[in-house]
Design a protein around this motif. Structure first.
Motif, PDB file in Angstrom:
ATOM      1  N   MET A   1       2.139  14.698 -13.310  1.00 36.83           N
ATOM      2  CA  MET A   1       1.080  14.112 -14.132  1.00 36.83           C
ATOM      3  C   MET A   1      -0.279  14.493 -13.576  1.00 36.83           C
ATOM      4  O   MET A   1      -0.417  14.837 -12.400  1.00 36.83           O
ATOM      5  N   ASP A   2      -1.323  14.391 -14.430  1.00 39.27           N
ATOM      6  CA  ASP A   2      -2.678  14.602 -13.939  1.00 39.27           C
ATOM      7  C   ASP A   2      -3.183  13.307 -13.294  1.00 39.27           C
ATOM      8  O   ASP A   2      -2.483  12.289 -13.263  1.00 39.27           O
ATOM      9  N   THR A   3      -4.428  13.351 -12.797  1.00 38.87           N
ATOM     10  CA  THR A   3      -4.966  12.216 -12.035  1.00 38.87           C
ATOM     11  C   THR A   3      -4.983  10.931 -12.853  1.00 38.87           C
ATOM     12  O   THR A   3      -4.594   9.863 -12.373  1.00 38.87           O
ATOM     13  N   ARG A   4      -5.423  11.019 -14.101  1.00 42.55           N
ATOM     14  CA  ARG A   4      -5.551   9.798 -14.904  1.00 42.55           C
ATOM     15  C   ARG A   4      -4.189   9.225 -15.286  1.00 42.55           C
ATOM     16  O   ARG A   4      -4.007   8.006 -15.292  1.00 42.55           O
ATOM     17  N   GLU A   5      -3.234  10.071 -15.582  1.00 46.05           N
ATOM     18  CA  GLU A   5      -1.882   9.579 -15.897  1.00 46.05           C
ATOM     19  C   GLU A   5      -1.243   8.937 -14.667  1.00 46.05           C
ATOM     20  O   GLU A   5      -0.578   7.893 -14.769  1.00 46.05           O
ATOM     21  N   ALA A   6      -1.475   9.549 -13.498  1.00 47.89           N
ATOM     22  CA  ALA A   6      -0.931   8.970 -12.266  1.00 47.89           C
ATOM     23  C   ALA A   6      -1.610   7.650 -11.937  1.00 47.89           C
ATOM     24  O   ALA A   6      -0.976   6.711 -11.441  1.00 47.89           O
ATOM     25  N   ALA A   7      -2.928   7.548 -12.213  1.00 48.58           N
ATOM     26  CA  ALA A   7      -3.644   6.283 -12.009  1.00 48.58           C
ATOM     27  C   ALA A   7      -3.056   5.180 -12.887  1.00 48.58           C
ATOM     28  O   ALA A   7      -2.982   4.013 -12.485  1.00 48.58           O
ATOM     29  N   LEU A   8      -2.610   5.557 -14.077  1.00 49.47           N
ATOM     30  CA  LEU A   8      -1.968   4.593 -14.964  1.00 49.47           C
ATOM     31  C   LEU A   8      -0.693   4.043 -14.337  1.00 49.47           C
ATOM     32  O   LEU A   8      -0.383   2.850 -14.462  1.00 49.47           O
ATOM     33  N   GLN A   9       0.049   4.881 -13.622  1.00 46.28           N
ATOM     34  CA  GLN A   9       1.258   4.417 -12.934  1.00 46.28           C
ATOM     35  C   GLN A   9       0.911   3.404 -11.843  1.00 46.28           C
ATOM     36  O   GLN A   9       1.637   2.433 -11.629  1.00 46.28           O
ATOM     37  N   LEU A  10      -0.214   3.632 -11.152  1.00 45.45           N
ATOM     38  CA  LEU A  10      -0.669   2.650 -10.166  1.00 45.45           C
ATOM     39  C   LEU A  10      -0.948   1.310 -10.839  1.00 45.45           C
ATOM     40  O   LEU A  10      -0.645   0.247 -10.297  1.00 45.45           O
ATOM     41  N   GLY A  11      -1.555   1.363 -12.019  1.00 41.57           N
ATOM     42  CA  GLY A  11      -1.804   0.133 -12.749  1.00 41.57           C
ATOM     43  C   GLY A  11      -0.524  -0.576 -13.139  1.00 41.57           C
ATOM     44  O   GLY A  11      -0.419  -1.803 -13.037  1.00 41.57           O
ATOM     45  N   LEU A  12       0.470   0.191 -13.535  1.00 40.99           N
ATOM     46  CA  LEU A  12       1.744  -0.399 -13.951  1.00 40.99           C
ATOM     47  C   LEU A  12       2.474  -1.067 -12.793  1.00 40.99           C
ATOM     48  O   LEU A  12       3.087  -2.122 -12.960  1.00 40.99           O
ATOM     49  N   VAL A  13       2.416  -0.473 -11.590  1.00 38.16           N
ATOM     50  CA  VAL A  13       3.124  -1.074 -10.457  1.00 38.16           C
ATOM     51  C   VAL A  13       2.462  -2.396 -10.071  1.00 38.16           C
ATOM     52  O   VAL A  13       3.141  -3.346  -9.650  1.00 38.16           O
ATOM     53  N   GLY A  14       1.135  -2.482 -10.242  1.00 30.32           N
ATOM     54  CA  GLY A  14       0.476  -3.760 -10.024  1.00 30.32           C
ATOM     55  C   GLY A  14       0.902  -4.794 -11.044  1.00 30.32           C
ATOM     56  O   GLY A  14       1.125  -5.965 -10.716  1.00 30.32           O
ATOM     57  N   LEU A  15       1.069  -4.365 -12.285  1.00 33.44           N
ATOM     58  CA  LEU A  15       1.489  -5.272 -13.350  1.00 33.44           C
ATOM     59  C   LEU A  15       2.916  -5.776 -13.113  1.00 33.44           C
ATOM     60  O   LEU A  15       3.211  -6.954 -13.333  1.00 33.44           O
ATOM     61  N   VAL A  16       3.791  -4.896 -12.641  1.00 25.09           N
ATOM     62  CA  VAL A  16       5.177  -5.272 -12.360  1.00 25.09           C
ATOM     63  C   VAL A  16       5.240  -6.366 -11.297  1.00 25.09           C
ATOM     64  O   VAL A  16       6.081  -7.267 -11.363  1.00 25.09           O
ATOM     65  N   GLN A  17       4.350  -6.312 -10.308  1.00 25.13           N
ATOM     66  CA  GLN A  17       4.336  -7.348  -9.267  1.00 25.13           C
ATOM     67  C   GLN A  17       3.712  -8.643  -9.767  1.00 25.13           C
ATOM     68  O   GLN A  17       4.054  -9.728  -9.292  1.00 25.13           O
ATOM     69  N   PHE A  18       2.808  -8.526 -10.729  1.00 22.38           N
ATOM     70  CA  PHE A  18       2.125  -9.725 -11.214  1.00 22.38           C
ATOM     71  C   PHE A  18       2.981 -10.549 -12.162  1.00 22.38           C
ATOM     72  O   PHE A  18       2.918 -11.784 -12.143  1.00 22.38           O
ATOM     73  N   ILE A  19       3.779  -9.910 -12.991  1.00 18.97           N
ATOM     74  CA  ILE A  19       4.541 -10.619 -14.017  1.00 18.97           C
ATOM     75  C   ILE A  19       5.408 -11.747 -13.440  1.00 18.97           C
ATOM     76  O   ILE A  19       5.393 -12.880 -13.955  1.00 18.97           O
ATOM     77  N   PRO A  20       6.202 -11.519 -12.361  1.00 17.85           N
ATOM     78  CA  PRO A  20       6.989 -12.636 -11.815  1.00 17.85           C
ATOM     79  C   PRO A  20       6.113 -13.782 -11.321  1.00 17.85           C
ATOM     80  O   PRO A  20       6.470 -14.952 -11.485  1.00 17.85           O
ATOM     81  N   LEU A  21       4.972 -13.462 -10.697  1.00 17.54           N
ATOM     82  CA  LEU A  21       4.091 -14.515 -10.212  1.00 17.54           C
ATOM     83  C   LEU A  21       3.552 -15.350 -11.370  1.00 17.54           C
ATOM     84  O   LEU A  21       3.468 -16.573 -11.286  1.00 17.54           O
ATOM     85  N   PHE A  22       3.206 -14.679 -12.455  1.00 10.15           N
ATOM     86  CA  PHE A  22       2.705 -15.392 -13.625  1.00 10.15           C
ATOM     87  C   PHE A  22       3.791 -16.264 -14.247  1.00 10.15           C
ATOM     88  O   PHE A  22       3.561 -17.433 -14.590  1.00 10.15           O
ATOM     89  N   ILE A  69       0.822  -1.202   0.000  1.00 12.32           N
ATOM     90  CA  ILE A  69       0.000   0.000   0.000  1.00 12.32           C
ATOM     91  C   ILE A  69       0.861   1.259   0.000  1.00 12.32           C
ATOM     92  O   ILE A  69       0.539   2.257  -0.641  1.00 12.32           O
ATOM     93  N   VAL A  70       2.009   1.217   0.699  1.00  9.90           N
ATOM     94  CA  VAL A  70       2.877   2.392   0.750  1.00  9.90           C
ATOM     95  C   VAL A  70       3.561   2.601  -0.599  1.00  9.90           C
ATOM     96  O   VAL A  70       3.708   3.740  -1.057  1.00  9.90           O
ATOM     97  N   ILE A  71       3.960   1.521  -1.245  1.00 10.89           N
ATOM     98  CA  ILE A  71       4.528   1.648  -2.591  1.00 10.89           C
ATOM     99  C   ILE A  71       3.509   2.298  -3.519  1.00 10.89           C
ATOM    100  O   ILE A  71       3.831   3.195  -4.306  1.00 10.89           O
ATOM    101  N   GLY A  72       2.241   1.842  -3.428  1.00 11.03           N
ATOM    102  CA  GLY A  72       1.198   2.437  -4.259  1.00 11.03           C
ATOM    103  C   GLY A  72       1.015   3.921  -3.980  1.00 11.03           C
ATOM    104  O   GLY A  72       0.903   4.731  -4.905  1.00 11.03           O
ATOM    105  N   TRP A  73       1.017   4.296  -2.698  1.00 10.30           N
ATOM    106  CA  TRP A  73       0.869   5.709  -2.345  1.00 10.30           C
ATOM    107  C   TRP A  73       2.041   6.525  -2.882  1.00 10.30           C
ATOM    108  O   TRP A  73       1.858   7.596  -3.453  1.00 10.30           O
ATOM    109  N   GLN A  74       3.261   6.001  -2.711  1.00 11.23           N
ATOM    110  CA  GLN A  74       4.434   6.746  -3.160  1.00 11.23           C
ATOM    111  C   GLN A  74       4.459   6.877  -4.678  1.00 11.23           C
ATOM    112  O   GLN A  74       4.804   7.939  -5.209  1.00 11.23           O
ATOM    113  N   VAL A  75       4.079   5.795  -5.380  1.00  8.66           N
ATOM    114  CA  VAL A  75       4.029   5.872  -6.840  1.00  8.66           C
ATOM    115  C   VAL A  75       3.049   6.956  -7.270  1.00  8.66           C
ATOM    116  O   VAL A  75       3.357   7.805  -8.121  1.00  8.66           O
ATOM    117  N   TYR A  76       1.872   6.932  -6.698  1.00  8.05           N
ATOM    118  CA  TYR A  76       0.847   7.914  -7.081  1.00  8.05           C
ATOM    119  C   TYR A  76       1.268   9.328  -6.676  1.00  8.05           C
ATOM    120  O   TYR A  76       1.096  10.283  -7.448  1.00  8.05           O
TER     121      TYR A  76
END
Length: 423
Positions: A46-67, A32-39
């Motif tokens: 960045m504006d709100t939507r561009e920053a939200a995209l960064q939140l999406g990317l950090v989730g993707l970065v964590q998912f790729i190794p698990l996959f 949660i802290v990584i997400g807050w710091q990224v945003y």
């Protein structure tokens, strides 16, 4: 005598439970802290939507190794001492916490740092999930196995909802604190795993080809409809109803609550989940467990919709508490069914598949929520996700009647069991 005992009557299970709870709290505190710091860092430029995209990317970065590592991690959990796999994973998480703590202390954290370390956390969690999930049934006799699996599930789920709340409060105190506390919890968990004694497990049966053994876990899940239905229900419901991934946006820009408010918002699901876990510890589910799991997922979706529409902090907190309670009930039933209906030599590989689905619903759900919020806005994304979770519940009730018809946790008898562990 053993049948009436609790799992905590066994020394190794006590150490295991502390390690699982501590490491899960630390993991989720960091996430949660990584997400807050990224945003927060992204919003500087960045504006709100561009920053939200960064939140999406950090989730993707964590998912790729698990996959990418699912087959390998499950196979290792069935072939190698599960304690060793868990120790190595927790040690890597400890290193990640120390690195992020140092960056926060020196004030040098960048988006690149956060993305790289998030990737390493994804690797560690890929190995930790199957090993820890499959280890619990090895630590108690079969007579109290359902209780042990339920308590292991409660440790994981409680940590998953309490960790982010703790992270929000600690970050509001000082940016370095959530990482320092996480490092301490990982150190405690690592010590506890070293105190767990060797366990006896049944060997993998069938083909000796490693690749074939890896794929067997996928085949088992695919052909066991109760297990497949339970795992996939969580995947699609949480994937669509990922309100918690958007909490940094709601705390900062919609409810105007800041990092302290983020802590309150993340604490709300923890309160709901903890109260539900305490209820189960006194009044465990016994009847119609499948129907109750489906109902809980439906409530999860409804609470998500109401949260997305709310502009009141008290109402938002209530919705999140209800969401956490429903998620705890669902996870309690799901994990118990999966572990109890899976033979021990297969538990590591099935746990790996389950971890992949759970990660897909969490990390990939964060990515989906972030990308959708960037396209249609965070509020619309959350509300649409809640409706999606309800739709999935209705479809799964129809497509997987085995879930509706699951009456109890009574598992099929296994051909043989390891001798009862010492207390």
């Amino acid at each position: 005598m053993a049948g009436s005992a609790t799992p905590f009557a066994y020394r190794d299970f006590r150490f295991y439970w502390i390690a699982r709870l501590g490491s899960t709290i630390a993991q989720m505190c960091m996430v949660i802290v990584i997400g807050w710091q990224v945003y927060d860092i992204a919003r500087l430029t960045m504006d709100t939507r561009e920053a939200a995209l960064q939140l999406g990317l950090v989730g993707l970065v964590q998912f790729i190794p698990l996959f990418a590592l699912t087959l390998v991690t499950g196979w290792l959990a069935d072939r190698v001492d599960r304690r060793i796999v868990a120790r190595g994973s927790i040690a890597l998480e400890l290193a990640c916490a120390a690195a992020l703590g140092w960056l926060a202390y020196t004030g040098t954290t960048t988006l690149t740092d956060l993305f790289v370390i998030a990737g390493f956390l994804g690797v560690a969690r890929a190995f930790a999930g199957p090993a820890l999930g499959a280890l619990a049934p090895n630590l108690v006799p079969r007579a109290i196995l359902p209780k042990a699996i339920a308590m292991s599930s409660i440790a994981w789920q409680s940590g998953a909802v309490a960790g982010p709340a703790l992270g929000g409060y600690l970050y509001a105190w000082a940016p370095v604190m959530p990482y320092a506390v996480s490092a301490g919890l990982f150190a405690l968990s690592l010590l506890c795993m070293f105190l767990v004694r060797p366990v006896t497990r049944r060997a993998i049966e069938g083909s000796r080809n490693p690749w074939r053994q890896m794929v067997d876990g996928l085949h088992y899940v695919r052909h066991h409809r109760l297990v497949l239905g339970a795992i996939s229900l969580d995947l699609f419901a949480v994937l669509l109803g990922g309100a918690t991934a958007m909490l940094p946006i709601f705390a900062r820009d919609i409810l105007q609550a800041g990092p302290t408010g983020l802590g309150h918002l993340r604490a709300a699901p923890a309160v709901g989940a903890t109260l539900t876990a305490l209820w189960f510890s006194f009044y465990p589910l016994k009847n119609n467990v499948g129907a109750k799991m489906l109902g809980a997922v439906g409530v999860f979706g409804a609470a998500t919709i109401l949260f997305g529409l709310s502009r009141s902090m008290p109402l938002s907190l209530f919705c999140l508490a209800l969401l956490g309670s429903a998620d705890m009930l669902s996870a309690y039933v799901r994990q118990s069914l999966i572990q109890l209906y899976t033979p021990d030599p297969m538990r590591g590989r099935v746990s790996a598949v389950s971890s992949l689905f759970i990660s897909a619903s969490n990390e990939l759900g964060e990515a989906e929520s972030g990308f959708l919020a960037a396209l249609i806005g965070p509020v619309t994304a959350v509300v649409a996700g809640g409706f999606g979770a309800i739709a999935v519940t209705l479809l799964w009730a129809r497509w997987f009647p085995e879930l509706r018809l699951a009456r109890s946790f009574d598992p099929p008898a296994e051909g043989s069991q390891a001798s009862a562990p010492e207390r």
